[in-house]
Design a protein around this motif. Structure first.
Motif, mmCIF file in Angstrom:
data_model
loop_
_atom_site.group_PDB
_atom_site.id
_atom_site.type_symbol
_atom_site.label_atom_id
_atom_site.label_comp_id
_atom_site.label_asym_id
_atom_site.label_seq_id
_atom_site.Cartn_x
_atom_site.Cartn_y
_atom_site.Cartn_z
ATOM 1 N N HIS A 146 -14.753 -12.521 12.257
ATOM 2 C CA HIS A 146 -13.946 -13.713 11.995
ATOM 3 C C HIS A 146 -14.343 -14.350 10.659
ATOM 4 C CE1 HIS A 146 -13.700 -13.169 16.386
ATOM 5 N NE2 HIS A 146 -12.486 -13.674 16.264
ATOM 6 N N GLU A 147 -14.569 -13.516 9.667
ATOM 7 C CA GLU A 147 -15.064 -14.006 8.394
ATOM 8 C C GLU A 147 -14.067 -14.928 7.692
ATOM 9 O OE1 GLU A 147 -15.823 -10.808 5.732
ATOM 10 O OE2 GLU A 147 -13.863 -9.862 6.005
ATOM 11 N N HIS A 148 -12.794 -14.844 8.044
ATOM 12 C CA HIS A 148 -11.806 -15.721 7.414
ATOM 13 C C HIS A 148 -11.760 -17.102 8.068
ATOM 14 C CE1 HIS A 148 -10.481 -12.446 4.946
ATOM 15 N NE2 HIS A 148 -10.174 -11.705 5.991
ATOM 16 N N ASP A 149 -12.432 -17.246 9.202
ATOM 17 C CA ASP A 149 -12.505 -18.538 9.890
ATOM 18 C C ASP A 149 -13.799 -19.282 9.609
ATOM 19 O OD1 ASP A 149 -10.032 -18.631 11.457
ATOM 20 O OD2 ASP A 149 -10.835 -16.898 12.513
ATOM 21 N N TYR A 150 -14.898 -18.536 9.378
ATOM 22 C CA TYR A 150 -16.220 -19.151 9.288
ATOM 23 C C TYR A 150 -16.869 -18.925 7.932
ATOM 24 C CZ TYR A 150 -16.017 -19.806 14.323
ATOM 25 O OH TYR A 150 -15.636 -20.206 15.585
#
Length: 263
Positions: free
Chosen positions: A101-105
């Protein structure tokens, strides 16, 4: 102020900022203790331990590292001791979630350890690319083979050790990122820690944020005492953020999964 170590910049679109302590949060023990095992007899002499002053731990570690160098403890031995430190339980699952979830965190380390210890361990564990920045005390080997440690910054916070206030770091980082993100604030700020020096930044978070204190560690006990009115008389003030104690990184994952679904 010392410059933090930095990874390549991530997207400005991350919705959540998650900050991690290092010792006994990312790793299962104190990295300073692990490195002492490289010393002769795997311990420090009593005269050195007796020099420690409360609130001046960075100063103490400078003497410890100088002692190790005097005893002929080389970089290879220090690195080997660091690389043997296991992660905390469930940490691999937590890091796997953040990668997915690198695009969220957006993830950051804020630690009173030092740059050499943290960078060595994160790279050995393959986790360095997860973190946009690492805020910690500068450290590096000089020409004589001695690991030299310096304080991170000076500050006026009476609650924190003289070399680092994590709340100052947090507030300055949020202000800088707000500007870099074109005025878009993070949806939530999350803080994962264990120690007494993780209380100060936790108190800067708002009602929509989440604090993850490691269960039954000093941070957890102090925040619980503050919630019960124990903040009077100069102790920690009231915690505005939601508190979610954790024993395993999987406890943190369970909460983060809920946040990601709430779009």
């Amino acid at each position: 102020m010392a410059a933090p170590t930095t990874a390549p910049a991530t997207s400005n679109g991350n919705r959540f900022l998650i900050l991690f302590d290092f010792d006994e949060t990312i790793i299962a023990e104190n990295s300073d203790d692990a490195v002492v095992r490289a010393a002769p007899g795997q311990r420090l002499p009593d005269w050195l331990m007796a020099l420690y002053r409360e609130g001046h731990y960075n100063e103490h570690m400078q003497r410890v590292l100088a002692y190790l160098a005097e005893q002929g403890v080389a970089e290879d031995a220090i690195r080997a001791a660091l690389e043997k430190i296991p992660p905390t339980p469930g940490l691999a699952a937590l890091f796997h979630f953040l990668r997915a979830h690198e695009h969220d965190y957006e993830a950051v380390v804020v630690s009173d350890a030092n740059a050499y210890f943290i960078e060595t361990w994160l790279r050995r564990f393959g986790a360095r690319p997860l973190f946009r920045q690492v805020f910690t005390n500068p450290a590096g080997f000089d020409g004589a083979g001695r690991l030299v440690l310096r304080p991170f910054h000076a500050h006026s916070c009476a609650r924190c050790p003289d070399n680092m206030c994590k709340q100052v770091i947090l507030r300055e980082y949020l202000a800088r990122r707000l500007e870099e993100r074109g005025g878009r604030a993070f949806q939530q700020v999350l803080y994962v820690g264990d120690g007494a020096n993780d209380v100060c930044p936790s108190l800067a978070l708002g009602p929509g944020d989440v604090v993850f204190p490691r269960r039954d560690f000093p941070m957890h006990r102090l925040l619980e005492a503050a919630a019960g009115g124990g903040g009077a008389g100069g102790g920690p003030g009231p915690l505005k953020a939601q508190m979610v104690p954790w024993s395993s990184g999987e406890d943190v994952v369970a909460c983060l999964q809920t946040l990601v679904k709430e779009r």
